[in-house]
Design a protein around this motif. Sequence first.
Motif, PDB file in Angstrom:
ATOM      1  N   THR A  31       0.830  -1.209   0.000  1.00 31.08           N
ATOM      2  CA  THR A  31       0.000   0.000   0.000  1.00 31.08           C
ATOM      3  C   THR A  31       0.863   1.256   0.000  1.00 31.08           C
ATOM      4  O   THR A  31       0.477   2.270  -0.581  1.00 31.08           O
ATOM      5  CB  THR A  31      -0.998   0.017   1.177  1.00 31.08           C
ATOM      6  OG1 THR A  31      -0.293  -0.199   2.405  1.00 31.08           O
ATOM      7  CG2 THR A  31      -2.061  -1.062   1.011  1.00 31.08           C
ATOM      8  N   SER A  34       1.733   1.526  -3.756  1.00 34.63           N
ATOM      9  CA  SER A  34       0.598   1.881  -4.615  1.00 34.63           C
ATOM     10  C   SER A  34       0.134   3.310  -4.370  1.00 34.63           C
ATOM     11  O   SER A  34      -0.172   4.034  -5.321  1.00 34.63           O
ATOM     12  CB  SER A  34      -0.553   0.883  -4.453  1.00 34.63           C
ATOM     13  OG  SER A  34      -1.077   0.905  -3.150  1.00 34.63           O
ATOM     14  N   HIS A  35       0.097   3.742  -3.117  1.00 34.63           N
ATOM     15  CA  HIS A  35      -0.293   5.131  -2.854  1.00 34.63           C
ATOM     16  C   HIS A  35       0.770   6.111  -3.335  1.00 34.63           C
ATOM     17  O   HIS A  35       0.456   7.195  -3.826  1.00 34.63           O
ATOM     18  CB  HIS A  35      -0.602   5.346  -1.371  1.00 34.63           C
ATOM     19  CG  HIS A  35      -1.924   4.789  -0.968  1.00 34.63           C
ATOM     20  ND1 HIS A  35      -2.083   3.505  -0.521  1.00 34.63           N
ATOM     21  CD2 HIS A  35      -3.161   5.339  -0.981  1.00 34.63           C
ATOM     22  CE1 HIS A  35      -3.354   3.284  -0.262  1.00 34.63           C
ATOM     23  NE2 HIS A  35      -4.038   4.386  -0.528  1.00 34.63           N
ATOM     24  N   ASN A  37       2.723   5.577  -5.921  1.00 35.31           N
ATOM     25  CA  ASN A  37       2.554   5.617  -7.372  1.00 35.31           C
ATOM     26  C   ASN A  37       1.340   6.449  -7.768  1.00 35.31           C
ATOM     27  O   ASN A  37       1.377   7.185  -8.757  1.00 35.31           O
ATOM     28  CB  ASN A  37       2.447   4.198  -7.941  1.00 35.31           C
ATOM     29  CG  ASN A  37       3.766   3.456  -7.896  1.00 35.31           C
ATOM     30  OD1 ASN A  37       4.832   4.068  -7.870  1.00 35.31           O
ATOM     31  ND2 ASN A  37       3.704   2.146  -7.881  1.00 35.31           N
ATOM     32  N   SER A 115      -7.512  -4.822 -10.694  1.00 37.42           N
ATOM     33  CA  SER A 115      -6.075  -5.140 -10.708  1.00 37.42           C
ATOM     34  C   SER A 115      -5.463  -4.944 -12.089  1.00 37.42           C
ATOM     35  O   SER A 115      -4.329  -4.485 -12.208  1.00 37.42           O
ATOM     36  CB  SER A 115      -5.850  -6.581 -10.250  1.00 37.42           C
ATOM     37  OG  SER A 115      -6.221  -6.731  -8.914  1.00 37.42           O
ATOM     38  N   SER A 118      -4.950  -1.310 -12.573  1.00 37.11           N
ATOM     39  CA  SER A 118      -3.830  -0.907 -11.717  1.00 37.11           C
ATOM     40  C   SER A 118      -2.495  -1.312 -12.339  1.00 37.11           C
ATOM     41  O   SER A 118      -1.531  -0.542 -12.327  1.00 37.11           O
ATOM     42  CB  SER A 118      -3.999  -1.555 -10.338  1.00 37.11           C
ATOM     43  OG  SER A 118      -2.935  -1.245  -9.498  1.00 37.11           O
ATOM     44  N   VAL A 123       0.051   1.602 -11.088  1.00 39.71           N
ATOM     45  CA  VAL A 123      -0.268   1.887  -9.683  1.00 39.71           C
ATOM     46  C   VAL A 123       0.299   0.790  -8.797  1.00 39.71           C
ATOM     47  O   VAL A 123       0.951   1.054  -7.789  1.00 39.71           O
ATOM     48  CB  VAL A 123      -1.791   2.029  -9.475  1.00 39.71           C
ATOM     49  CG1 VAL A 123      -2.131   2.158  -7.994  1.00 39.71           C
ATOM     50  CG2 VAL A 123      -2.331   3.212 -10.258  1.00 39.71           C
ATOM     51  N   TYR A 124       0.036  -0.457  -9.161  1.00 44.69           N
ATOM     52  CA  TYR A 124       0.601  -1.599  -8.450  1.00 44.69           C
ATOM     53  C   TYR A 124       0.736  -2.718  -9.467  1.00 44.69           C
ATOM     54  O   TYR A 124      -0.240  -3.128 -10.089  1.00 44.69           O
ATOM     55  CB  TYR A 124      -0.281  -2.039  -7.276  1.00 44.69           C
ATOM     56  CG  TYR A 124       0.351  -3.140  -6.463  1.00 44.69           C
ATOM     57  CD1 TYR A 124       1.395  -2.862  -5.595  1.00 44.69           C
ATOM     58  CD2 TYR A 124      -0.065  -4.452  -6.588  1.00 44.69           C
ATOM     59  CE1 TYR A 124       2.003  -3.866  -4.873  1.00 44.69           C
ATOM     60  CE2 TYR A 124       0.530  -5.466  -5.865  1.00 44.69           C
ATOM     61  CZ  TYR A 124       1.562  -5.170  -4.998  1.00 44.69           C
ATOM     62  OH  TYR A 124       2.168  -6.175  -4.282  1.00 44.69           O
ATOM     63  N   ASP A 128       6.159  -4.755  -8.884  1.00 48.32           N
ATOM     64  CA  ASP A 128       6.147  -4.293  -7.493  1.00 48.32           C
ATOM     65  C   ASP A 128       6.117  -5.477  -6.535  1.00 48.32           C
ATOM     66  O   ASP A 128       6.819  -5.497  -5.527  1.00 48.32           O
ATOM     67  CB  ASP A 128       4.943  -3.384  -7.225  1.00 48.32           C
ATOM     68  CG  ASP A 128       5.014  -2.058  -7.960  1.00 48.32           C
ATOM     69  OD1 ASP A 128       6.130  -1.517  -8.117  1.00 48.32           O
ATOM     70  OD2 ASP A 128       3.954  -1.560  -8.380  1.00 48.32           O
TER      71      ASP A 128
END
Length: 193
Positions: A31, A34-35, A37, A115, A118, A123-124, A128
Amino acid sequence: MQYSLRAGLDNGTENNPYMGFVYTSFQEQATFLSHGNMARLAKEAGDPVLARICGTIAADEKRHENAYIKFVEKLLEVDPNTTMLAIANMMKKRIVMPQHLMYDGQDSNLFEHYSAVSQRLGVYTTRDYAEIVEFFITQWKLENLEGLTGEARSAQDFVCKFPLTVRKLENRAKKVESCQMKFSWIFNKEVSV
């Protein structure tokens, strides 16, 4: 209509505190990334407020991660065999985030579609995921653990080779064809997944 996560959220830890600390270490790192990014993407898109919000959340997640990393470090110090087995068990389960249960009342594959978006946006990503595992192998010095039982040595070997497995998945993810999918929470706007 509003939907909540389905009852009985199962993060795969089997009510095992060792696995719970491994899961939370990984989840907090994921997290954080992802946050972070999202903050970068929001800034690039010209939304400084969203960038700042996401950046603040990322920083908070990093603080949580640091605490859980220390818990696992201590577990490795006092009980390396059980801890190594817990780490391997969580890697075998492919740690999933709580959102895997999200449902909008329409799309039964919502998390898979979410997903995919993302992954495409950065984002993720699968990369990653692999980098997080590599980070923990280094952070917890898993390759250097000694005096393990045979079962724990097998677990150590599995975990230390696991990033290679994930990297193969990354290559497959790049080859997946995109399609259009509507997301109810963005007014059924079609998004490439």
